[in-house]
Enzyme design. Structure first.
Site, PDB file in Angstrom:
ATOM      1  CB  SER A 113      50.206  47.932  64.278  1.00  0.00           C
ATOM      2  OG  SER A 113      50.390  48.113  65.662  1.00  0.00           O
ATOM      3  CD  GLU A 140      53.378  45.933  69.887  1.00  0.00           C
ATOM      4  OE1 GLU A 140      52.807  46.867  70.478  1.00  0.00           O
ATOM      5  OE2 GLU A 140      54.111  45.113  70.476  1.00  0.00           O
ATOM      6  CE1 TYR A 168      48.630  42.615  65.738  1.00  0.00           C
ATOM      7  CE2 TYR A 168      50.092  44.321  66.580  1.00  0.00           C
ATOM      8  CZ  TYR A 168      48.943  43.953  65.917  1.00  0.00           C
ATOM      9  OH  TYR A 168      48.104  44.929  65.424  1.00  0.00           O
TER      10      TYR A 168
END
Ligand code: NAP
Ligand code: G4F
Length: 322
Positions: free
Chosen positions: A125, A127, A149
């Site tokens: 990801s 992220e 996460y």
């Protein structure tokens, strides 16, 4: 006929990927974790529910993964399962680490113990870039995750790389930037907005409460992005790829597009609510998809405006049919 195992098949990407692989003639097997009350709504929306073989299992239960991989003998495994909502990862950091982080190691071990020739895709990801170290992020950009996460995803990402280097396994990571669709969960900001716009347009809702509307994301369409997952596993060698559009927009821009599609001004309905602020924010993400464009011949086909408009239309249709 090739067999593919998809973890997270009941999620947004799992549904679109299952559809793509069925169209390509694969036998598609889904790992079913029995977590939601109606796990099949997305697969039913795409009308493919009955074409998939389901096997019970959970990413946190290694024995279930070994049993499923041994039984179905997949050619390819796509690991899409995760606790994928960034906001919830501060409320449940340990669960998030176990599923989104350690879960990757479990599935890699299940493959290594069963048949290390199986090709593996990991849903990494953007992220992981978090507090961005370069204004445009590519495969070479250093990571700086900003949420439990993001930290968990980084663990899975490095494990995927490590199994490639340690055991010569065909393992790939797709570093995907945000991608959305009518099948997006309601907790994510795009769908929260398009669902609210549809409800406001028909008089069922009066306001929309959001957190940081200055956050910027590189948003694409999930239907385009699953094609890149498949392409990675068809290459001669395993590798990691950034998948993005190369354009970034604010949450505010997204609200403007969604509301104006139904002839409304977002400023008349938007309320800023600090409960939706995050303890640490990712202010901006912008991906450089050059490597995917050159090596995979992949590029995003759906514009940001088209994406938000098609999501508003889908929500309007659902509400009118309710
Ligand atoms: P999603 O809609 O939240 O789907 C997640 C899936 O994981 C669901 O099928 C869920 O099952 C399953 N799951 C959760 N916990 C599990 C467990 N313990 N064992 C087995 N399955 C479990 O996510 P998505 O948007 O499709 O994203 C797919 C993957 O890409 C995720 O790994 C996500 O982190 C990653 N990713 C997404 C984006 C994006 O913008 N969408 C960007 C980068 C990376 P239930 O439905 O039963 O809960
Ligand atoms: O839609 P979001 O929750 O997505 P976020 O946090 O970027 O994560 C998504 O994309 C990642 C890829 O970069 C995936 F790995 C991950 O699994 C997930 O799919 O929030 C987007 C932005 C954030 O900056 C958030 O603070 O929107 C901001 N925002 C403002 N108000 C809000 C809200 N987000 C949500 N969910 N709800 C709000 O009310």
């Amino acid at each position: 006929m090739k067999t593919a195992l998809i973890t997270g098949i009941t999620g947004q990407d799992g549904a679109y990927l299952a559809k793509l692989l069925l169209e390509k003639g694969y036998h598609v097997v889904g790992l079913l974790a029995h977590r939601s009350t109606d796990p099949f709504w997305r697969l039913s929306y795409l009308n493919i529910h009955t074409e998939i073989e389901f096997n019970d299992g959970d990413l946190t239960d290694l024995s279930s993964l070994i049993r499923v991989v041994k039984k179905i003998k997949p050619d390819e495994v796509y690991n899409l399962a995760a606790q994928s909502f960034v906001g919830a990862s501060w409320q449940q950091p340990i669960l998030t680490s176990q599923v989104t982080g350690m879960g990757v190691l479990h599935i890699l071990e299940a493959i290594r113990a069963t048949n290390p020739q199986i090709k593996f895709y990991q849903a990494s990801s953007s992220e992981m870039f978090g507090l961005v170290q370069q204004s445009v992020q590519s495969e070479e950009t250093p990571f700086y995750p900003r949420s439990p996460y993001g930290v968990a995803k980084l663990f899975g990402h490095w494990m995927t790389k490590n199994y490639r280097e340690s055991y010569s396994m065909f393992t790939c990571s797709g570093i995907l930037f945000n991608h959305e669709s009518p099948l997006r969960g309601l907790e994510f900001v795009t769908r929260k907005v398009t669902h609210a716009v549809a409800r406001i347009a028909v008089g069922e809702q009066k306001e929309l409460r959001l957190g940081n509307i200055d956050a910027k994301r590189d948003w694409g369409y999930a239907g385009d992005y699953v094609e890149a997952m498949w392409l990675m596993l068809q290459q001669p060698n395993p590798d990691d790829y950034v998948i993005a559009t190369g354009r970034t927009s604010t949450v505010r821009d997204m609200c403007q597009i969604a509301f104006s599609h139904v002839g409304l001004n977002y400023e008349d309905y938007l309320v800023i609510d600090p409960q939706f602020y995050r303890p640490a924010e990712v202010d901006i993400l912008l991906g450089n998809p050059d490597k995917a464009r050159k090596q995979l011949k992949w590029e995003a086909k759906t514009s940001f405006e088209e994406l938000i408009q098609l999501m508003v239309e889908a929500d309007l249709k659902r509400i009118r049919e309710e």
